[in-house]
Design an enzyme around this catalytic site. Structure first.
Site, mmCIF file in Angstrom:
data_model
loop_
_atom_site.group_PDB
_atom_site.id
_atom_site.type_symbol
_atom_site.label_atom_id
_atom_site.label_comp_id
_atom_site.label_asym_id
_atom_site.label_seq_id
_atom_site.Cartn_x
_atom_site.Cartn_y
_atom_site.Cartn_z
ATOM 1 C CG ASP A 178 -1.926 1.162 1.173
ATOM 2 O OD1 ASP A 178 -1.586 2.232 0.608
ATOM 3 O OD2 ASP A 178 -3.044 1.013 1.678
ATOM 4 C CG HIS A 179 1.199 4.217 -3.202
ATOM 5 N ND1 HIS A 179 0.039 3.760 -3.778
ATOM 6 C CD2 HIS A 179 1.097 5.566 -3.165
ATOM 7 C CE1 HIS A 179 -0.726 4.783 -4.091
ATOM 8 N NE2 HIS A 179 -0.120 5.885 -3.721
ATOM 9 C CG HIS A 241 -4.817 4.272 -0.447
ATOM 10 N ND1 HIS A 241 -3.744 3.402 -0.448
ATOM 11 C CD2 HIS A 241 -5.005 4.620 -1.746
ATOM 12 C CE1 HIS A 241 -3.310 3.244 -1.693
ATOM 13 N NE2 HIS A 241 -4.062 3.963 -2.482
#
Length: 488
Positions: A178-179, A241
Site C-alpha cells: 500500500d504505497h 488507503h
C-alpha cells in the site's frame, strides 16, 4: 524469512515492466536509490512483460521514463548509466505456461543470492506467477514477492488470491504494497505519536472529540474507466488507503518498530471496527458520483460521460466509523474519499474536546485541533487559542492561532523521496514493517464487504455531485446530524 535473517536481494525481477506504474513510479524510484548509492552493490534488475523488446530497447524505455518523471536537478548521467547497466529484459506471457517456465529458468540462472519478484500486474495473475516461480525452483527461502493492491475485489477473492500465493510462499516472504505506507508524512505520524510525550497522553476518547481522514482527488478516471467501474471508491481507496491511515491513527503503541509488532496493533484496530451492515448503512454512509462541473476553472465531464455509459458505481464515499475499544469508545472517525473534488489532498484532522469551563466570560473558545497533511505538501499544524492583542477594556478577547511545522522548510536540505524508494529498499532488505499482512487485508475486506452488501440490500445508489464540489449533500448531513462538520 524475517527482517533480521533476510539477505539483501541480488536480483529484482519486475513483472509488468512496461506498464504505467513502472514508468511513472518504479523506475524513477530505483533511479533515486541508484543515485544515492543505496541499491545493493551486486543487484541486477530483470524486467519482464508481454512486449517483445531487446535489452537496448527496454533500457531506452527506462531512460525515457526517468527523463520524464525525475526533476532536472536530480538527474545525473553517471547515475542513469549505472542503473541501466544493471537492467536486462525478457519477454514473457503470463497466460502461457511454456513462456513462464522459460522466464523462471532465466531468473534461476541469474540468481546469486536472494531474489525479489515485484508483481506489478493485475492481481488475478498473482497465483499463476507464484505457481510458475515454484515450478522453476524459486518458491523456497531466498525468494520474496511484492504484490500490488488491490488484493481481490471482496473478501472471497482476496482469500483466493492469498491462498494461491501462500501455497508457494510463506507469509514472511510476501510483501503486499500500500504505497501510502511509504509516504514520509505517514511515517511521521508514527514519529509524532510515539516519539513525543506531548501527544500520546491526549490520544484517546477523553480528550479527542472526532477524527477526520480525507483522501481527495481532483482527477477523474483518466482512462481507467473499465477497471474503476468494477471497483468504485469504496473498494479502490477506502478498503486500503483510508483504513491503513485509520489504523495508524488509532492503534496502540507497538512494543517496538518491527514488522510483527506494528502489524499486530493495526490488526487489532481493524477487528475493533464496529460493523456497518444492512441496518446501519443509510445512517452511517454516503455515496456519490460526479457530474459535469469545473476544476480550477476548467470544465470537466461527468463520470458517465467519461465512462461512455450510465453507471451506479460510486466515485465518492463517506463513512462514519467507530473503533469499539477502550481508547476510542464514542469517538467518530469520519472517512471520505472521492474523485473530481475541489482540491487534491490527503490529511488527518483531529479535533480535541472543548475546555470544560471558560474563565473568559462570553469570549468564544474554539477547540484545539491537529492537522496532519500528507499530500500534496507535508505539514503539521496545531490550532490553539491565544490572547488577541489589545487593552481588553471590554474583556479579554481570544483568537485562533496556528503552530505550523512545514516539512519542506524544516527539512529543505533533504530530498523528498517517492514512496516506492522506501518500499523497494525495505523489500530488497526483507523488512516488512511498511507492508500489509494477509490478515490485515482480509479483515479490511470483511468490514468493507458488509457496507457493500448493505448498499445492495438497501438499494443505495450514489447521489450526484458536481465536479469541483465536496461530494453529495448526504456527506454533509452525515457529519452535521451529529454536531460535526467536515474540514474544508
Amino acid at each position: 524469512m524475517t527482517a533480521s535473517t533476510a539477505q539483501p536481494a541480488q536480483l529484482l525481477t519486475l513483472f509488468g515492466a512496461t506498464g504505467d506504474l513502472a514508468g511513472r513510479m518504479l523506475f524513477p524510484s530505483l533511479y533515486g536509490l541508484q543515485a544515492e548509492g543505496l541499491l545493493p552493490e551486486r543487484l541486477r534488475i530483470l524486467g519482464t512483460a508481454r512486449s517483445e523488446l531487446d535489452d537496448a530497447a527496454f533500457r531506452d524505455l527506462v531512460a525515457e521514463s526517468i527523463q520524464r518523471h525525475v526533476p532536472d536537478d536530480e538527474r545525473c548521467d553517471d547515475a542513469l548509466r549505472a542503473l541501466l547497466e544493471r537492467i536486462e529484459y525478457r519477454a514473457a506471457s503470463l497466460d502461457d505456461t511454456a513462456s513462464m517456465a522459460s522466464l523462471a529458468g532465466a531468473i534461476d540462472a541469474r540468481r546469486e543470492g536472494d531474489v525479489l519478484c515485484h508483481l506489478s500486474t493485475a492481481p488475478r495473475w498473482y497465483g499463476a506467477v507464484c505457481e510458475a516461480l515454484a515450478a522453476g525452483g524459486l518458491g523456497g527461502p531466498g525468494t520474496r514477492v511484492m504484490l500490488e493492491k488491490p488484493i481481490g475485489h471482496d473478501l472471497a477473492s482476496a482469500i483466493a488470491i492469498n491462498d494461491a500465493v501462500s501455497a508457494v510462499f510463506d507469509e514472511s516472504q510476501v510483501f503486499r504494497v500500500d504505497h501510502y505506507l511509504g509516504k514520509e508524512g505517514v511515517q511521521n505520524l508514527l514519529a509524532l505519536r510515539f516519539g513525543n510525550a506531548l501527544f500520546e497522553p491526549l490520544w484517546n476518547a477523553r480528550h479527542i472529540e472526532q477524527v477526520q481522514i480525507t483522501v481527495a482527488e481532483t482527477v477523474g478516471v483518466e482512462g481507467r474507466g473499465d477497471y474503476y467501474d468494477g471497483s468504485g471508491a469504496l473498494r479502490d481507496m477506502l478498503q486500503n488507503h483510508l483504513l491503513q491511515l485509520l489504523c495508524l491513527v488509532a492503534m496502540e503503541p507497538p512494543s517496538q518498530f518491527e514488522p510483527s509488532a506494528v502489524r499486530n496493533e493495526k490488526l487489532k484496530v481493524l477487528r475493533s471496527l464496529r460493523p456497518i451492515g444492512r441496518g446501519e448503512v443509510v445512517g452511517e454512509t454516503a455515496a456519490g458520483q460526479y457530474t459535469a462541473g469545473a476544476i480550477d476553472g476548467v470544465a470537466v465531464p461527468g463520470y458517465a460521460q467519461e465512462l461512455g455509459r450510465d453507471s451506479t458505481t460510486e466515485t465518492f464515499a463517506a463513512i462514519r466509523a467507530h473503533v469499539d475499544n477502550w481508547r476510542w469508545s464514542g469517538v467518530p472517525f469520519y472517512l471520505r474519499t472521492g474523485k473530481r473534488l475541489p482540491q487534491r489532498r490527503t490529511e488527518i484532522f483531529i479535533q480535541f474536546r472543548q475546555v470544560p469551563h471558560s474563565i473568559f466570560g462570553t469570549a468564544p473558545i474554539a477547540p484545539n485541533s491537529l492537522l496532519i497533511a500528507l499530500q500534496p505538501e507535508e505539514h503539521i499544524s496545531l490550532r490553539v487559542m491565544s490572547k488577541t492583542p489589545g487593552l481588553d477594556r471590554a474583556g479579554l478577547q481570544l483568537s485562533k492561532v496556528t503552530l505550523d511545522l512545514d516539512m519542506q522548510d524544516e527539512f529543505a536540505a533533504h530530498r523528498r523521496r517517492p514512496a516506492y524508494e522506501r518500499l523497494y529498499l525495505d523489500a530488497l532488505e526483507g523488512n516488512g514493517t511498511l507492508f500489509v499482512r494477509r490478515d490485515e487485508t482480509e479483515a479490511a475486506w470483511q468490514w468493507v464487504d458488509a457496507i457493500a452488501d448493505g448498499w445492495r440490500h438497501a438499494g443505495v445508489h450514489p447521489r450526484s455531485y458536481p465536479a469541483g464540489t465536496w461530494g453529495p449533500a448526504a456527506a454533509l448531513t452525515l457529519a452535521e446530524r451529529h454536531g460535526h462538520g467536515w474540514r474544508e
